[in-house]
Design an enzyme around this catalytic site. Structure first.
Site, PDB file in Angstrom:
ATOM      1  N   LEU A 108      21.117 -48.773 -39.330  1.00 16.10           N
ATOM      2  CA  LEU A 108      20.689 -49.662 -40.408  1.00 16.10           C
ATOM      3  C   LEU A 108      20.321 -50.971 -39.731  1.00 16.10           C
ATOM      4  O   LEU A 108      21.099 -51.483 -38.922  1.00 16.10           O
ATOM      5  CB  LEU A 108      21.811 -49.882 -41.438  1.00 16.10           C
ATOM      6  CG  LEU A 108      22.100 -48.747 -42.411  1.00 16.10           C
ATOM      7  CD1 LEU A 108      23.334 -49.075 -43.245  1.00 16.10           C
ATOM      8  CD2 LEU A 108      20.912 -48.483 -43.326  1.00 16.10           C
ATOM      9  N   ASP A 109      19.137 -51.513 -40.033  1.00 18.03           N
ATOM     10  CA  ASP A 109      18.732 -52.730 -39.347  1.00 18.03           C
ATOM     11  C   ASP A 109      19.598 -53.914 -39.788  1.00 18.03           C
ATOM     12  O   ASP A 109      20.401 -53.813 -40.716  1.00 18.03           O
ATOM     13  CB  ASP A 109      17.239 -53.004 -39.515  1.00 18.03           C
ATOM     14  CG  ASP A 109      16.839 -53.252 -40.965  1.00 18.03           C
ATOM     15  OD1 ASP A 109      17.591 -53.915 -41.687  1.00 18.03           O
ATOM     16  OD2 ASP A 109      15.752 -52.784 -41.370  1.00 18.03           O
ATOM     17  N   LYS A 110      19.419 -55.040 -39.123  1.00 22.51           N
ATOM     18  CA  LYS A 110      20.290 -56.198 -39.334  1.00 22.51           C
ATOM     19  C   LYS A 110      20.306 -56.645 -40.788  1.00 22.51           C
ATOM     20  O   LYS A 110      21.357 -57.027 -41.325  1.00 22.51           O
ATOM     21  CB  LYS A 110      19.831 -57.345 -38.430  1.00 22.51           C
ATOM     22  CG  LYS A 110      20.689 -58.595 -38.552  1.00 22.51           C
ATOM     23  CD  LYS A 110      20.181 -59.710 -37.644  1.00 22.51           C
ATOM     24  CE  LYS A 110      21.008 -60.969 -37.826  1.00 22.51           C
ATOM     25  NZ  LYS A 110      20.500 -62.090 -37.006  1.00 22.51           N
ATOM     26  N   ALA A 111      19.161 -56.613 -41.461  1.00 24.08           N
ATOM     27  CA  ALA A 111      19.070 -57.113 -42.830  1.00 24.08           C
ATOM     28  C   ALA A 111      19.503 -56.086 -43.867  1.00 24.08           C
ATOM     29  O   ALA A 111      19.622 -56.416 -45.047  1.00 24.08           O
ATOM     30  CB  ALA A 111      17.638 -57.569 -43.122  1.00 24.08           C
ATOM     31  N   SER A 112      19.757 -54.844 -43.437  1.00 24.09           N
ATOM     32  CA  SER A 112      20.138 -53.792 -44.382  1.00 24.09           C
ATOM     33  C   SER A 112      21.654 -53.626 -44.419  1.00 24.09           C
ATOM     34  O   SER A 112      22.362 -54.066 -43.521  1.00 24.09           O
ATOM     35  CB  SER A 112      19.470 -52.470 -43.993  1.00 24.09           C
ATOM     36  OG  SER A 112      18.069 -52.604 -44.017  1.00 24.09           O
TER      37      SER A 112
END
Length: 246
Positions: free
Chosen positions: A116-120
């Site tokens: 999951l990317d940083k913003a997710s």
């Protein structure tokens, strides 16, 4: 004297000793390489310090500090990942990682399954079984993943159809298996999107191509496994029945 396999029978595959240790769920390949280089590993009683020293799985005895490296019991952990953390063990830029949430738990080696990317945020799985994790991550064998996405507009039926149909970017088709409206306000709305093949930042790239901005992105389920009421930043081990459903 060298033992040769019977005629007509193929030789067993060989892996480097560091990879062999990693595949048994005991450590990352980087950590296993360090153990080998430190002289802590023996193969059939012989100390080796080359991480690529060939090992025949199931035939050669591998020891760490005098103890045989037997396959670890499969563990699967579910974390409710907060926004702002990167999915990696160590970040070159010094950013906080998802392991911050596991720091005080004295857990064995576990690696994230997918990203999951940083913003997710939302459901992120970890396991100590690389082969099983690869099957879960593979779009051909792994389960579908469900996301709740807050967007900066009020989608209509045409936009939902466009999300399902998808777009082609850099030679990849990006689309959702299903897309439905969960709820909407005066300016923003929440969508539920289900993905099959997971590609890097797929939802964000898809919606950006449709001129839609993502305000929040939360993974709420992997296959039948739901995030449920697990608090943000908390984790729990999955039981055998839950693992089997994946």
């Amino acid at each position: 004297m060298v033992t040769r396999p019977p005629a007509g029978r193929s030789r067993p595959p060989r892996h480097g000793v560091a990879r062999a240790i990693s595949k048994r769920g005991l450590a990352s390949r980087t950590q296993a390489t360090r153990w080998v280089q430190e002289g802590r590993v023996r193969v059939n009683g012989r100390r080796v310090q080359d991480a690529e020293f060939p090992v025949r799985p199931g035939l050669d005895r591998v020891e760490l500090d005098g103890q045989e490296c037997l396959p670890a019991e499969r563990l699967v952990l579910m974390l409710n990942k907060p926004r702002g953390l990167v999915t990696t063990r160590q970040d070159e830029q010094g950013r906080d990682t998802v392991y911050r949430c596991l720091a005080d738990a004295a857990l064995p080696w576990l690696a994230p399954i997918g990203r999951l990317d940083k913003a997710s945020e939302g459901l992120l799985l970890f396991s100590n079984d690389p082969a099983w994790a690869a099957r879960i991550s593979d779009p051909k064998t792994g389960p579908e993943k469900t996301y709740h996405v807050q967007v900066d507009c009020l989608p209509d039926a045409a936009m939902l159809a466009a999300i399902r149909h998808g777009v082609v970017l850099d030679g990849e088709r990006l689309n959702a298996i299903s897309a439905r409206l969960l709820r909407s306000g005066t300016r923003h709305a929440w969508l539920e999107l289900v993905l099959g093949a997971g590609r890097n930042r797929q939802i964000r790239r898809l919606l950006t191509a449709l001129d839609v901005s993502v305000l929040r992105l939360v993974r709420v389920a992997v296959g039948p496994l739901s995030l449920g009421a697990l608090p943000k930043g908390r984790w729990r081990m999955l039981g055998p029945k839950e693992v089997a459903t994946l």
